[in-house]
Scaffold this motif. Structure first.
Motif, mmCIF file in Angstrom:
data_model
loop_
_atom_site.group_PDB
_atom_site.id
_atom_site.type_symbol
_atom_site.label_atom_id
_atom_site.label_comp_id
_atom_site.label_asym_id
_atom_site.label_seq_id
_atom_site.Cartn_x
_atom_site.Cartn_y
_atom_site.Cartn_z
ATOM 1 N N LYS A 130 6.266 1.007 -5.344
ATOM 2 C CA LYS A 130 5.267 1.562 -6.258
ATOM 3 C C LYS A 130 5.654 2.969 -6.707
ATOM 4 C CE LYS A 130 1.381 2.944 -4.540
ATOM 5 N NZ LYS A 130 0.035 2.966 -3.915
ATOM 6 N N ASN A 131 6.155 3.793 -5.776
ATOM 7 C CA ASN A 131 6.579 5.147 -6.142
ATOM 8 C C ASN A 131 7.745 5.116 -7.125
ATOM 9 O OD1 ASN A 131 4.659 6.291 -4.457
ATOM 10 N ND2 ASN A 131 6.059 6.443 -2.710
ATOM 11 N N ILE A 132 8.647 4.128 -6.933
ATOM 12 C CA ILE A 132 9.770 3.995 -7.852
ATOM 13 C C ILE A 132 9.282 3.623 -9.255
ATOM 14 C CG2 ILE A 132 11.807 2.591 -8.377
ATOM 15 C CD1 ILE A 132 12.269 2.412 -5.336
ATOM 16 N N VAL A 133 8.338 2.704 -9.332
ATOM 17 C CA VAL A 133 7.798 2.295 -10.632
ATOM 18 C C VAL A 133 7.108 3.475 -11.316
ATOM 19 C CG1 VAL A 133 6.128 0.805 -11.783
ATOM 20 C CG2 VAL A 133 7.602 -0.128 -9.999
ATOM 21 N N TYR A 134 6.390 4.301 -10.545
ATOM 22 C CA TYR A 134 5.776 5.503 -11.118
ATOM 23 C C TYR A 134 6.848 6.398 -11.741
ATOM 24 C CZ TYR A 134 1.267 4.535 -8.839
ATOM 25 O OH TYR A 134 0.079 3.974 -8.465
ATOM 26 N N ALA A 135 7.964 6.572 -11.023
ATOM 27 C CA ALA A 135 9.056 7.395 -11.554
ATOM 28 C C ALA A 135 9.619 6.782 -12.832
ATOM 29 C CB ALA A 135 10.158 7.555 -10.510
ATOM 30 N N LEU A 151 14.350 9.732 -5.768
ATOM 31 C CA LEU A 151 13.769 8.633 -6.544
ATOM 32 C C LEU A 151 14.820 8.046 -7.483
ATOM 33 C CD1 LEU A 151 10.295 10.163 -7.501
ATOM 34 C CD2 LEU A 151 10.738 8.373 -5.808
ATOM 35 N N PRO A 152 15.070 6.731 -7.405
ATOM 36 C CA PRO A 152 16.060 6.119 -8.294
ATOM 37 C C PRO A 152 15.505 5.901 -9.696
ATOM 38 C CG PRO A 152 15.130 4.459 -6.859
ATOM 39 C CD PRO A 152 14.531 5.769 -6.427
ATOM 40 N N SER A 153 15.254 6.993 -10.404
ATOM 41 C CA SER A 153 14.823 6.891 -11.796
ATOM 42 C C SER A 153 16.050 6.622 -12.661
ATOM 43 C CB SER A 153 14.121 8.173 -12.242
ATOM 44 O OG SER A 153 15.040 9.237 -12.304
ATOM 45 N N SER A 154 15.828 6.448 -13.945
ATOM 46 C CA SER A 154 16.901 6.038 -14.836
ATOM 47 C C SER A 154 17.477 7.221 -15.598
ATOM 48 C CB SER A 154 16.366 5.004 -15.832
ATOM 49 O OG SER A 154 17.298 4.804 -16.871
ATOM 50 N N GLY A 191 9.859 -13.121 2.530
ATOM 51 C CA GLY A 191 8.406 -13.102 2.601
ATOM 52 C C GLY A 191 7.852 -11.867 1.923
ATOM 53 N N ARG A 192 6.603 -11.941 1.559
ATOM 54 C CA ARG A 192 5.965 -10.861 0.799
ATOM 55 C C ARG A 192 6.014 -9.529 1.533
ATOM 56 N NH1 ARG A 192 0.726 -8.824 0.163
ATOM 57 N NH2 ARG A 192 0.259 -8.155 -1.982
ATOM 58 N N ASN A 193 5.884 -9.553 2.847
ATOM 59 C CA ASN A 193 5.827 -8.317 3.618
ATOM 60 C C ASN A 193 7.192 -7.708 3.892
ATOM 61 O OD1 ASN A 193 3.012 -8.467 3.790
ATOM 62 N ND2 ASN A 193 3.086 -9.719 5.651
ATOM 63 N N ALA A 194 8.253 -8.403 3.508
ATOM 64 C CA ALA A 194 9.595 -7.870 3.760
ATOM 65 C C ALA A 194 9.901 -6.675 2.862
ATOM 66 C CB ALA A 194 10.645 -8.961 3.542
ATOM 67 N N VAL A 195 9.326 -6.658 1.663
ATOM 68 C CA VAL A 195 9.544 -5.556 0.721
ATOM 69 C C VAL A 195 8.522 -4.466 0.995
ATOM 70 C CG1 VAL A 195 9.604 -4.889 -1.717
ATOM 71 C CG2 VAL A 195 10.439 -7.143 -1.022
ATOM 72 N N ARG A 196 8.980 -3.234 1.063
ATOM 73 C CA ARG A 196 8.077 -2.108 1.263
ATOM 74 C C ARG A 196 7.487 -1.737 -0.098
ATOM 75 N NH1 ARG A 196 12.727 -0.770 4.521
ATOM 76 N NH2 ARG A 196 12.225 -1.089 6.729
ATOM 77 N N TRP A 197 6.362 -2.348 -0.389
ATOM 78 C CA TRP A 197 5.793 -2.237 -1.734
ATOM 79 C C TRP A 197 5.305 -0.824 -2.043
ATOM 80 C CZ3 TRP A 197 7.217 -6.020 -4.695
ATOM 81 C CH2 TRP A 197 7.444 -7.279 -4.141
ATOM 82 N N GLY A 198 4.986 -0.034 -1.009
ATOM 83 C CA GLY A 198 4.591 1.351 -1.251
ATOM 84 C C GLY A 198 5.735 2.164 -1.832
#
Length: 337
Positions: A308-313, A106-109, A298-305
Motif C-alpha cells: 500500500k505504501n508503494i502504491v501511494y508513492a 520507496l521503489p517509485s518510478s 496465499g493472500r497473507n503471504a504478501v505484506r499488503w501494508g
C-alpha cells in the motif's frame, strides 16, 4: 553563454541517468539477490553491463520510447535560454523526487518522476501539455502494466508449481536459482532498453533548445554512449534501500518465484519498448510481478501494508515531481532569462 547552458543541462541529464541507475537497479537484481541466486556485487556488475547493451539495442531497434519523450508529452521547448531552463527544471524536479524516495526506500518510478517533471516545467513555462499522450503513454500503462505483471506472474508461477509438483524441492530450487541468472539479465536488459531511451529523449530536448537538433534528428552517438554509461555506473553504485524493499519486505521470495517475476517483467518491458512504445515504469512492472508470484502462497503471504505504501508513492510521483520542477523553473527562470 548558450553553449555553456547547453553543456550544463546535458550534464544534469546524465546526472538524472545516474540517479535512475542507482534508484532502479533494484528492479533488475533485488529478486536474484534476495534468493541468493547472485551475490550483490556480481548482480550489480551484470545489471550494469546489460543496461549498457539495452540502451544500444533499444535505440537501434526503433527508439520508440525516445520519440515518445521528445514529441509525446509536452510541446517542444523554445530555442534559447528559455528552452534550456525548461529542460533543466524538469530534470531537477525528477532528480529531487528520486532522491526523496530513495532516502525512504520507496521503489517509485524514475520514469514517472521524469514525466512529472516534464509536465510541471511545461505548465510553468506556458507550454502545451499533450494530455492525450500523457494518458495513453503514461497514465494508462501505469494503471495496466502492474496488473498485467501481477496476473501473468501468478499464472506462470501456478504453471511452475503444477509442472514441478512431483519433483524434489532441493533440485528444483537449485535449478531455478541458476535460471535466475538469465531472467535477471533479461530484466536488466529491459531496464536499459526502456530507461536509457528516456534520458536520451531529454538530451534531445536540450539539443533542440540549444539549436543543435530538431525533433526529427537522430540521437547522436555520444548521447547514446554517455547516457548508457551513466545509467550503468548508477546501477553499479546500487540502490540498497530500495533493494531491501523489493527483495524482502514485500514478500520472502524463493528462486522459482523470483524467476517467474523477472521473466514476466522482462517480457512486459520488451512489449512496451517494441510493440506498444511507451515510457513505462520498470518499478511498477517488477513490483506487480513480485506480488503476483508471491500471491500463489496465499493472500497473507504478501505484506499488503508495504504494498500500500508503494502504491501511494506511485500515485504521488507524477504530481510531486511536477511541483518540484515547477518550483525550480520559477526560481531559475528570472535569473537566466
Amino acid at each position: 553563454m548558450q553553449t555553456l547552458g547547453l553543456i550544463t543541462v546535458v550534464m544534469v541529464a546524465l546526472g538524472f541517468a545516474y540517479t535512475n541507475g542507482f534508484h532502479d537497479s533494484a528492479n533488475a537484481i533485488a529478486t536474484s539477490v534476495s534468493t541468493r541466486a547472485l551475490t550483490p556485487r556480481a548482480a550489480l556488475v551484470m545489471a550494469g553491463v546489460m543496461n549498457l547493451v539495452g540502451a544500444y539495442v533499444g535505440l537501434k531497434l526503433g527508439g520508440g520510447v525516445t520519440k515518445s519523450i521528445v514529441n509525446g508529452i509536452i510541446a517542444t521547448p523554445p530555442k534559447g535560454a528559455g528552452g534550456l531552463v525548461v529542460v533543466f527544471a524538469l530534470l531537477a524536479g525528477a532528480i529531487l523526487w528520486n532522491l526523496i524516495t530513495w532516502y525512504f526506500g520507496l521503489p517509485s518510478s524514475s520514469s514517472h518522476a521524469l514525466i512529472g517533471g516534464m509536465v510541471g516545467a511545461g505548465l510553468a513555462a506556458g507550454l502545451t501539455v499533450h494530455w492525450g499522450g500523457v494518458w495513453s503513454k503514461v497514465v494508462l500503462p501505469m494503471l495496466v502494466s502492474p496488473m498485467v505483471g501481477f496476473v501473468l506472474a501468478f499464472a506462470l508461477m501456478v504453471a511452475i508449481l503444477w509442472g514441478f509438483r512431483r519433483r524434489r524441492p532441493g533440485p528444483v530450487t537449485r535449478g531455478f536459482r541458476m535460471s535466475q541468472t538469465v531472467s535477471a539479465a533479461g530484466m536488466a536488459l529491459g531496464h536499459g532498453i526502456q530507461d536509457a531511451q528516456k534520458t536520451m529523449g531529454v538530451v534531445m530536448l536540450a539539443l533542440i533548445a540549444g539549436g543543435h537538433a530538431t525533433n526529427k534528428s537522430p540521437v547522436p552517438w555520444w548521447a547514446l554512449l554517455t547516457t548508457a554509461l551513466s545509467i550503468s555506473l548508477g546501477t553499479y553504485a546500487g540502490g540498497w534501500r530500495i533493494m531491501r524493499t523489493l527483495g524482502r519486505r514485500i514478500i520472502e521470495l524463493d528462486p522459482p518465484r523470483g524467476f517467474a517475476a523477472e521473466t514476466v517483467a522482462s517480457l512486459v518491458l520488451y512489449f512496451t519498448a517494441f510493440i506498444y512504445p511507451a515510457p513505462v515504469s520498470t518499478t511498477h512492472i517488477i513490483t506487480g510481478s513480485i506480488m503476483g508470484a508471491g500471491a500463489t502462497r496465499g493472500r497473507n503471504a504478501v505484506r499488503w501494508g508495504v504494498a500500500k505504501n508503494i502504491v501511494y508513492a506511485w500515485c504521488m510521483t507524477i504530481p510531486a515531481a511536477a511541483v518540484c520542477a515547477a518550483a525550480v523553473y520559477y526560481v531559475v527562470h528570472p535569473i537566466f532569462v
